[in-house]
Design a protein around this motif. Structure first.
Motif, mmCIF file in Angstrom:
data_model
loop_
_atom_site.group_PDB
_atom_site.id
_atom_site.type_symbol
_atom_site.label_atom_id
_atom_site.label_comp_id
_atom_site.label_asym_id
_atom_site.label_seq_id
_atom_site.Cartn_x
_atom_site.Cartn_y
_atom_site.Cartn_z
ATOM 1 N N THR A 189 0.844 -1.187 0.000
ATOM 2 C CA THR A 189 0.000 0.000 0.000
ATOM 3 C C THR A 189 0.883 1.243 0.000
ATOM 4 O OG1 THR A 189 -1.657 -1.211 1.286
ATOM 5 C CG2 THR A 189 -1.878 1.192 1.212
ATOM 6 N N ALA A 190 0.634 2.144 -0.944
ATOM 7 C CA ALA A 190 1.419 3.382 -1.040
ATOM 8 C C ALA A 190 0.845 4.447 -0.117
ATOM 9 C CB ALA A 190 1.406 3.888 -2.484
ATOM 10 N N GLY A 246 3.675 9.943 3.649
ATOM 11 C CA GLY A 246 4.877 9.480 4.321
ATOM 12 C C GLY A 246 5.993 9.087 3.382
ATOM 13 N N ARG A 247 5.740 9.121 2.096
ATOM 14 C CA ARG A 247 6.726 8.720 1.089
ATOM 15 C C ARG A 247 7.265 7.300 1.343
ATOM 16 N NH1 ARG A 247 8.517 11.602 -2.566
ATOM 17 N NH2 ARG A 247 10.639 10.869 -2.468
ATOM 18 N N PHE A 248 6.321 6.403 1.670
ATOM 19 C CA PHE A 248 6.718 5.014 1.897
ATOM 20 C C PHE A 248 5.627 4.077 1.398
ATOM 21 C CE2 PHE A 248 4.196 5.975 5.651
ATOM 22 C CZ PHE A 248 3.502 4.803 5.891
ATOM 23 N N ALA A 308 7.685 -1.108 6.551
ATOM 24 C CA ALA A 308 7.443 0.190 5.907
ATOM 25 C C ALA A 308 8.705 0.528 5.126
ATOM 26 C CB ALA A 308 7.140 1.265 6.941
ATOM 27 N N LEU A 309 8.592 0.522 3.798
ATOM 28 C CA LEU A 309 9.743 0.680 2.908
ATOM 29 C C LEU A 309 9.793 2.079 2.311
ATOM 30 C CD1 LEU A 309 9.141 -2.678 1.028
ATOM 31 C CD2 LEU A 309 10.906 -2.269 2.751
ATOM 32 N N LEU A 318 14.178 1.366 5.624
ATOM 33 C CA LEU A 318 12.955 1.081 6.372
ATOM 34 C C LEU A 318 12.556 2.269 7.235
ATOM 35 C CD1 LEU A 318 13.706 -2.447 7.887
ATOM 36 C CD2 LEU A 318 12.291 -1.923 5.906
ATOM 37 N N PHE A 319 11.267 2.339 7.537
ATOM 38 C CA PHE A 319 10.780 3.212 8.589
ATOM 39 C C PHE A 319 10.271 2.281 9.685
ATOM 40 C CE2 PHE A 319 10.329 5.948 4.842
ATOM 41 C CZ PHE A 319 10.945 7.113 5.301
#
Length: 130
Positions: A33-34, A38-40, A52-53, A99-100
């Protein structure tokens, strides 16, 4: 085969670095899921765990889209490819996607978008399970 990434509106906590992605059961195993804010990408692995990539390629920072038909992220700049865990499938990217930090509280997925975590390899310990 994962479906195309869905785009979600997310909410932030008081200090703005924790993004509330939503309830655990909103994300199907094997999905990506985009999150524009959060730009992830929030990836839910087949085993139900979350990552979270960061959307930036580790080669030169181009935005890497998820190609659902191929089940991987493919960089449009120099064709680096990454699997759903962010691991490098083909160079020139030198390492996995950053990662986040993810945490799950009361069945709600939260992502700390304050700073991405650089990594050299994928480890199962990076996956957060409900």
């Amino acid at each position: 085969k994962p479906a195309a990434p869905r785009r979600r509106r997310a909410t932030h906590d008081d200090d703005g670095t924790i993004l509330i992605a939503g309830p655990v059961d909103r994300f199907e195993p094997g999905s990506v899921t985009a999150f524009q804010q959060g730009r992830f990408y929030l990836a839910r692995l087949a085993d139900g765990g979350f990552l979270a990539l960061n959307r930036e390629c580790t080669h030169l920072g181009c935005t890497v889209p998820w190609v659902s038909g191929e089940g991987r992220f493919v960089c449009p700049c120099h064709a680096s490819a990454f699997d759903i865990k962010g691991d490098v499938l083909s160079p020139p990217a030198p390492r996995p996607l950053d990662l986040f930090a993810v945490r799950i509280e009361n069945d709600i997925v939260k992502v700390d978008i304050g700073a991405p975590v650089k990594r050299q390899t994928f480890s199962q310990t990076q996956v957060v399970h409900p």
